[in-house]
Scaffold this motif. Structure first.
Motif, short mmCIF file in Angstrom:
data_model
loop_
_atom_site.label_atom_id
_atom_site.label_comp_id
_atom_site.label_asym_id
_atom_site.label_seq_id
_atom_site.Cartn_x
_atom_site.Cartn_y
_atom_site.Cartn_z
N ASN A 136 8.73 11.25 2.36
CA ASN A 136 7.78 10.14 2.32
C ASN A 136 7.86 9.40 0.98
O ASN A 136 7.88 8.17 0.92
N TRP A 177 -6.93 23.77 -10.66
CA TRP A 177 -6.23 22.55 -10.22
C TRP A 177 -6.56 22.26 -8.76
O TRP A 177 -6.85 21.14 -8.37
N ARG A 205 0.32 15.40 -15.00
CA ARG A 205 0.53 14.09 -14.36
C ARG A 205 -0.79 13.52 -13.85
O ARG A 205 -1.09 12.34 -14.02
N GLN A 206 -1.57 14.42 -13.28
CA GLN A 206 -2.85 13.95 -12.74
C GLN A 206 -3.81 13.53 -13.83
O GLN A 206 -4.69 12.71 -13.61
N ASP A 243 6.94 15.59 2.16
CA ASP A 243 6.39 14.79 1.08
C ASP A 243 7.50 14.13 0.26
O ASP A 243 7.37 12.99 -0.19
N GLY A 249 0.84 -1.17 0.00
CA GLY A 249 0.00 0.00 0.00
C GLY A 249 0.89 1.23 0.00
O GLY A 249 1.67 1.43 0.90
N ILE A 250 0.80 2.04 -1.01
CA ILE A 250 1.67 3.20 -1.05
C ILE A 250 0.85 4.43 -0.76
O ILE A 250 -0.30 4.54 -1.14
N ARG A 251 1.43 5.30 -0.07
CA ARG A 251 0.72 6.49 0.33
C ARG A 251 1.52 7.71 -0.06
O ARG A 251 2.22 8.29 0.74
N PRO A 252 1.44 8.10 -1.31
CA PRO A 252 2.17 9.28 -1.73
C PRO A 252 1.54 10.51 -1.09
O PRO A 252 0.32 10.55 -0.90
N THR A 253 2.33 11.45 -0.74
CA THR A 253 1.76 12.64 -0.13
C THR A 253 2.02 13.87 -0.97
O THR A 253 1.65 14.96 -0.59
N ILE A 254 2.65 13.69 -2.10
CA ILE A 254 2.82 14.84 -2.97
C ILE A 254 1.52 15.10 -3.70
O ILE A 254 0.68 14.24 -3.79
N ALA A 255 1.41 16.31 -4.22
CA ALA A 255 0.26 16.67 -5.03
C ALA A 255 -1.03 16.35 -4.30
O ALA A 255 -1.78 15.47 -4.67
N SER A 256 -1.24 17.05 -3.20
CA SER A 256 -2.44 16.82 -2.43
C SER A 256 -3.67 17.08 -3.32
O SER A 256 -3.58 17.79 -4.31
N PRO A 257 -4.83 16.57 -3.09
CA PRO A 257 -5.12 15.78 -1.91
C PRO A 257 -4.54 14.38 -1.99
O PRO A 257 -4.52 13.78 -3.03
N LEU A 302 8.96 5.56 0.07
CA LEU A 302 8.14 4.63 -0.73
C LEU A 302 8.93 4.03 -1.87
O LEU A 302 8.88 2.82 -2.13
N PHE A 307 -4.96 1.45 0.08
CA PHE A 307 -4.90 0.54 1.21
C PHE A 307 -4.20 -0.76 0.86
O PHE A 307 -4.24 -1.22 -0.26
N ALA A 315 -5.02 7.75 -0.42
CA ALA A 315 -4.48 6.61 0.31
C ALA A 315 -4.86 5.34 -0.42
O ALA A 315 -5.99 5.15 -0.82
N ASN A 331 3.33 4.34 5.98
CA ASN A 331 4.33 3.73 5.09
C ASN A 331 5.45 3.07 5.88
O ASN A 331 5.96 2.02 5.49
N GLU A 361 -7.53 4.03 8.40
CA GLU A 361 -6.47 3.27 7.75
C GLU A 361 -5.47 2.75 8.78
O GLU A 361 -4.95 1.65 8.66
N GLN A 417 7.87 16.39 -7.57
CA GLN A 417 6.88 16.01 -8.58
C GLN A 417 7.51 15.21 -9.71
O GLN A 417 6.92 14.25 -10.21
#
Lengths: 580, 519
Positions: free
Chosen positions: B240, B145, B179-180, B237, A5-13, B244, A18, A16, B275, B305, B207
């Motif tokens: 993190n 965005w 990217r999104q 971030d 399960g990876i939880r990237p936190t960049i580019a919010s929102p 990952l 699971f 998550a 993580n 979670e 990014q």
């Protein structure tokens, strides 16, 4: 086994993701079977050292392994080689990648039972001092001369030893036509009379067509276990093809693997092997525990061929349809319904598997319903049904140990060396894990592999001989104070194969029927005691014993005494109405 | 986001607004204008009190001056007096409806106040007045965005970047939107351009790392995350994400170290702690993972979670009662989370509580109807209970959602066989076998590539090519197999075939590029 399960936190929102574990990775469960508070009437003691089983079993690197070859360990065979009624023990030995100078290479060991609780190493005297990457062993009097012969599987070239009846063996591999054209990785083996001609044929599982020159090593970084670089395989490596050798009756065997349909199995990576009569038709079938593949149930088609019905009969996969990493196999009638059930040990992170034989050609996976789903940490190998307190309900014994010695680096992994697991059959379809209650030596951690179930001291309690990796063997002597009765039956074929492999036995005591068979192979790369042992509980008399011999003859014995051994010779009983 | 954008644009907007309104002025007005110009300079020098005095004085002299209201609005905005700023901007617009800068700043203030729709409308008004107004285009794009209107954001940010190609932040936001929206190639390209103009823009490195990671270039991603942290070690971030990526590469120890560093700085960083727990689980340190999940749920008792992962970790340690409790808590906290009832169902099924398990799988499916695993497990329980008809239906649904599930085909085959549907079961078993073999072949292909590389190390080119061909045969979808075969063929002089293999590799993994060197 699990998706991270990876939880990237960049580019919010943040989104998550699971963790969703593969089912095989999340096997475990509630100990819903409440253990009986009463003290156990039985216990084990490890008498190996006192008994003289003191030679090291060498197998691969002690701390790290380069190839899977170094991980699988060896088996044990119970063999009465001197025909004195006391089971001797044969431990297969391995090697290391570095090898040994000629005179110092570890060899297999044959320990003669001195009948006083001790053994004598007679390896050299018996002519069995062979070295190499030994794997498994199985026993069978293939020439029906009354003296048990010995087959030893190898990574390399297997060996057939003919018992000369004078305390020595002769390597007859070549003359028996059992030489391989090239290197093969023989593992579990079993003698059986699949065509009911009265002569024992031979089945040999083959694990991997391993080419050390091309197989990836841990340094490749391709193969990791919990982040640790480990030996690669078996997935990704070419699987071996099992072999069936037909006994021609002239001391030679013929490879009939293709013709008999053996090579058309659904899975590969075969390890533990046992004979059984799954469909109770009087023709010996075979079960092969396959690693990382659907296991094989070879149904004897009664015409010299077999069909792997493992998948369609539901005896090949886990309950949720996944292949498991099968290692050892135990056959027995744990629910006393007259059909032979299958128990299989598997990899860590998974449970062992209990397949109940429904009697209509199908397996019903009762792993979780029986309470065996409570253990997922152990990596199982040798296993057997053993009636610990002779109450008439076969219990389970598992030898464990991790594949990779490198797991010693992990913090809370169950460890490379692991304790045994013992399940008590509660008689209601459920089992209770009594390992901790038994204490030592069950709870002593070892890198266990093969295990043979054998009453070595002829006391009516089945003991366990265990092969450990890079360690000396164990011999768990079972003592029971329950006062329960028992009987042990040694079957001798006359028209059937002399070992009576494939015979089916029913004993009726106090109105309760118990079934068992004489089997080739069993456990993990091992050979169990051929003698059929029944715990009888409080029954002080046996009303009747029925035997269906491998050639189909059915006969009975009445009024056998309890708490002793009986030799049942084919043709010496009285005729019975054919049943089934 | 608005805080980030504000410092960039306010001063510039002020000066542009001033310049735009210089023109038809009377002599009296020119005095006021001179005051405003002075005020603008004071704002630029952050002398806000003096600037406010001047703006108020200008308004006293000429209350209808839009520029004076605008100047006062900027002063208020700088002081974070947003309501007052908005009022002044509105006053400016009332007096000069075509004052695009006032619309832009009003939009910005509204955005900062969370009134995104009104903000977007103001930015659009500014753009309608002056389409080439970079600030408004940029702010519109960024706001779109922020409000998850990614496609519209991409259009606006694209226009902004065309107006100012060297504006690194605008290009950064454009890349994020790309990217999104799944256009990884464009995102990577624009992030690289942004970093050319602003090498110190740490978030752009982060990014870029994420985009590279998504494109399969794990090593490249790790490099970018590291660069981001070199520039700004406090970027949680980036830390993190680095953790990952390291975990995915199998460097669990460094991943754990990295994630611990993030948590040490930000103890409430939920994602990093989750993580870290996963990394510890991967390493087999179940006790360590459990401790992290316990700490997380202690700090945030509403984190579903965290409870879910805690349940998983406990279960793997055979702590069944606690595992069930944690999973039930996760279910209660997040009533939309399907994984919690699913996993609890698996636990109960495995411990012989099949009836309860079935109800939980149905609960999971109520939460996520297309949950293949839940359908599958429900089918498994039905089959165990002898309800073959419902089992078959669930297995078929599993396969409809996930046709590659070999176990679903196997179980379907077994259920159909029990229903005496010989033809159906044979077909299901055959498909299961085909899928199983494909998986095994893919693994064998990985090993074959490795064997080929080993051969190359020994300068045995022919043998290497043979192994790479084996790999391609075993797994035609293996980009690495095609890629390594292409390189080896090029070395052997088989350029046409090499190009063909390279194209195949690039189709499968666009980040794979052949080295420039010729054979």
């Amino acid at each position: 086994m699990s998706r991270v399960g990876i939880r990237p936190t960049i580019a919010s929102p943040t989104l998550a993701v699971f963790v969703v574990l593969a089912l095989t990775a999340i096997r475990s469960g509630f100990a819903f079977v409440h253990e009986a508070p009463a003290a156990l009437s039985f216990s084990f003691s490890n008498v190996a050292r006192a008994a003289g089983l003191d030679r090291m079993i060498v197998y691969g690197g002690a701390d790290a392994n380069k190839y899977l070859l170094e991980t699988t360990g060896t088996g044990v065979a119970a063999i009465d080689y001197d025909h004195d009624g006391w089971l001797d023990l044969f431990f297969v030995n391995g090697s290391t990648l570095e090898g040994f100078p000629a005179a110092t290479a570890p060899t297999n060991h044959l320990y003669r039972n001195r009948r006083d609780g001790t053994f004598e190493d007679v390896t050299a005297k018996a002519g069995l001092a062979a070295s190499g990457w030994g794997q498994g062993a199985c026993v069978g009097d293939y020439d029906n001369d009354g003296h048990d012969d010995l087959f030893v599987s190898y990574f390399g070239h297997n060996r057939l030893y003919h018992n000369r009846a004078d305390g020595t063996f002769e390597d007859v591999t070549r003359s028996a036509g059992l030489t391989n054209a090239g290197t093969r990785w023989g593992t579990g083996c079993a003698f059986l009379d699949y065509d009911r001609d009265g002569r024992l044929d031979l089945f040999v599982a083959n694990y991997i067509d391993l080419d050390l020159a091309t197989a990836p090593t841990p340094e490749s970084g391709l193969c990791r276990y919990k982040g640790i670089k480990v030996a690669c395989g078996p997935p990704g490596l070419t699987g071996g093809r099992n072999a069936l050798y037909h006994n021609r009756g002239n001391g030679a065997f013929e490879d009939v693997s293709e013709r008999a349909g053996i090579t058309r199995a659904k899975g590969t990576y075969g390890l533990g092997v046992s004979t059984l009569d799954f469909d109770n038709d009087g023709w010996t079938d075979l079960y092969v525990a396959n690693d990382s593949n659907p296991s094989a149930l070879y149904r004897n088609n009664r015409d010299g061929t077999f069909t792997d019905v493992g998948v369609i009969s539901g005896c090949a996969y886990s309950q949720d349809g996944k292949p498991q990493a099968g290692m050892g196999v135990a056959i027995g009638d744990y629910d006393r319904n007259g059909t032979m059930d299958v128990f299989k040990t598997n990899f860590a992170g998974d449970t062992s598997t209990l397949y109940a034989n429904t009697g209509d050609g199908l397996c019903e996976d009762r792993t979780f319903a029986s309470g065996i789903g409570v253990n997922t940490r152990w990596l199982g190998w040798g296993t057997g049904w053993i009636d610990l307190d002779n109450d008439g309900w076969p219990d389970l014994f598992l030898t464990n140990g991790h594949v990779y010695p490198e797991v010693a680096q992990l913090k809370t992994e169950a460890g490379y060396k692991q304790r045994k697991v013992v399940y008590l059959n509660l008689g209601n379809g459920r089992f209770s894990d009594i390992s901790e209650r038994l204490g030592e030596p069950v709870t002593t951690a070892k890198a266990g592999r093969g295990a043979a179930f054998v009453d070595f001291d002829n006391d009516g309690h089945v003991d366990v001989a265990i092969s450990n990796v890079n360690d000396t063997p164990d011999l768990f002597r079972l003592q029971d104070r329950s006062g329960h009765h028992w009987v042990t039956l040694a079957l001798v074929g006359t028209k059937s194969n002399r070992n009576a492999i494939g015979a089916r036995v029913r004993s009726v005591a106090a109105g309760i029927a118990h079934w068992d068979e004489v089997r080739g192979g069993g456990s993990y790369l091992s050979q169990n005691d051929f003698r059929v042992h029944f715990g009888l509980g409080d029954a002080a008399t046996i009303e009747r014993v029925d035997v269906r011999w491998p050639n189909g003859l059915e006969e009975s014995w009445d009024g056998l005494t309890v708490d002793t051994f009986h030799v049942l010779k084919e043709g010496s009983g009285h005729a019975q109405r054919p049943s089934r | 986001m608005f805080r980030r954008l504000s410092s960039i644009a306010v001063a510039a907007a002020l000066l542009v607004a001033g310049a735009a309104t210089v023109g038809a002025q009377t002599q009296a007005a020119s005095d006021v204008d001179a005051m405003i110009v002075r005020g603008e300079r004071l704002v630029a020098a952050n002398r806000l009190d003096e600037a406010a005095s001047i703006a108020n004085e200008a308004l006293a002299r000429r209350p209808e001056s839009a520029r004076a209201h605008y100047l006062l609005g900027v002063v208020h905005e700088r002081r974070q007096q947003l309501d007052a700023a908005a009022a002044e901007y509105r006053a400016a617009i009332a007096r000069a409806p075509q004052l695009a800068e006032a619309h832009d700043r009003l939009g910005f203030v509204l955005g900062t106040q969370g009134r995104s729709d009104e903000a977007i409308a103001e930015f659009e008004r500014a753009i309608a007045i002056r389409p080439a107004f970079f600030d408004a285009q940029y702010h519109l794009g960024a706001t779109l965005w922020w409000t998850k209107q990614v496609d519209r954001a991409r259009v606006a940010l694209g226009r902004a970047v065309r107006l100012r190609p060297a504006h690194a932040e605008a290009r950064y936001y454009l890349a994020v939107a790309e990217r999104q929206s799944g256009d990884l190639a464009a995102a990577i390209r624009d992030l690289r351009v942004a970093l050319r103009y602003a090498p110190g823009l740490a978030i752009a490195h982060t990014q870029l790392g994420a985009a590279l990671q998504a494109s399969g270039d794990l090593d490249g991603a790790i490099g970018e995350f590291r660069r981001a942290l070199d520039i700004d070690p406090t970027l949680s971030d980036a830390g993190n994400s680095l953790g990952l990526a390291l975990m995915q590469r199998g460097d669990a120890d460094e991943a754990i170290q990295t994630l611990r560093a993030v948590i040490a700085r930000y103890p409430d960083h939920t994602a990093a702690r989750l993580n870290l727990g996963t990394a510890l689980m991967q390493k087999g340190d179940l006790a360590g993972a459990t401790a992290e999940y316990r700490e997380l749920t202690r700090r945030d008792p509403t984190n579903a979670e965290g409870f879910y992962d805690l349940g998983l970790a406990l279960k793997q340690q055979d702590e069944f009662d606690e595992a069930e409790g944690a999973l039930r808590t996760a279910m209660r906290i997040d009533t939309a989370l399907p994984e919690a009832p699913y996993t609890l169902g698996v636990v109960l099924w495995q411990t012989g509580r099949a009836d309860e398990a079935a109800a939980l799988f149905e609960n999971a499916l109520a939460r996520r109807p297309r949950y293949a695993d839940a359908h599958y497990m429900l089918g498994t329980v039905f089959r165990q209970q002898g309800d073959l008809e419902r089992a078959v239906a669930e297995f078929r649904e599993t396969i409809r959602i996930n046709p590659a599930s070999s176990e679903a085909h196997t179980s379907l085959g077994q259920a159909l066989q029990a229903q005496h549907d010989g033809e159906g079961s044979a077909a299901a078993f055959a498909e299961a076998e085909r899928l199983r073999k494909r998986k095994a072949d893919a693994q064998a292909a990985v090993f074959a590539v490795n064997a080929g590389l080993e051969r190359l190390k020994r300068d045995d080119l022919a043998a290497a090519i043979a192994r790479f061909r084996d790999a391609v045969r075993l797994d035609p979808d293996s980009a690495q197999a095609h890629f390594q075969l292409a390189l080896a063929l090029r070395r052997s002089g088989a350029l046409v075939e090499s190009r063909r293999e390279l194209q195949a590799a690039e189709r499968l993994a666009p980040h794979l590029k052949a080295p420039d060197s010729q054979p």
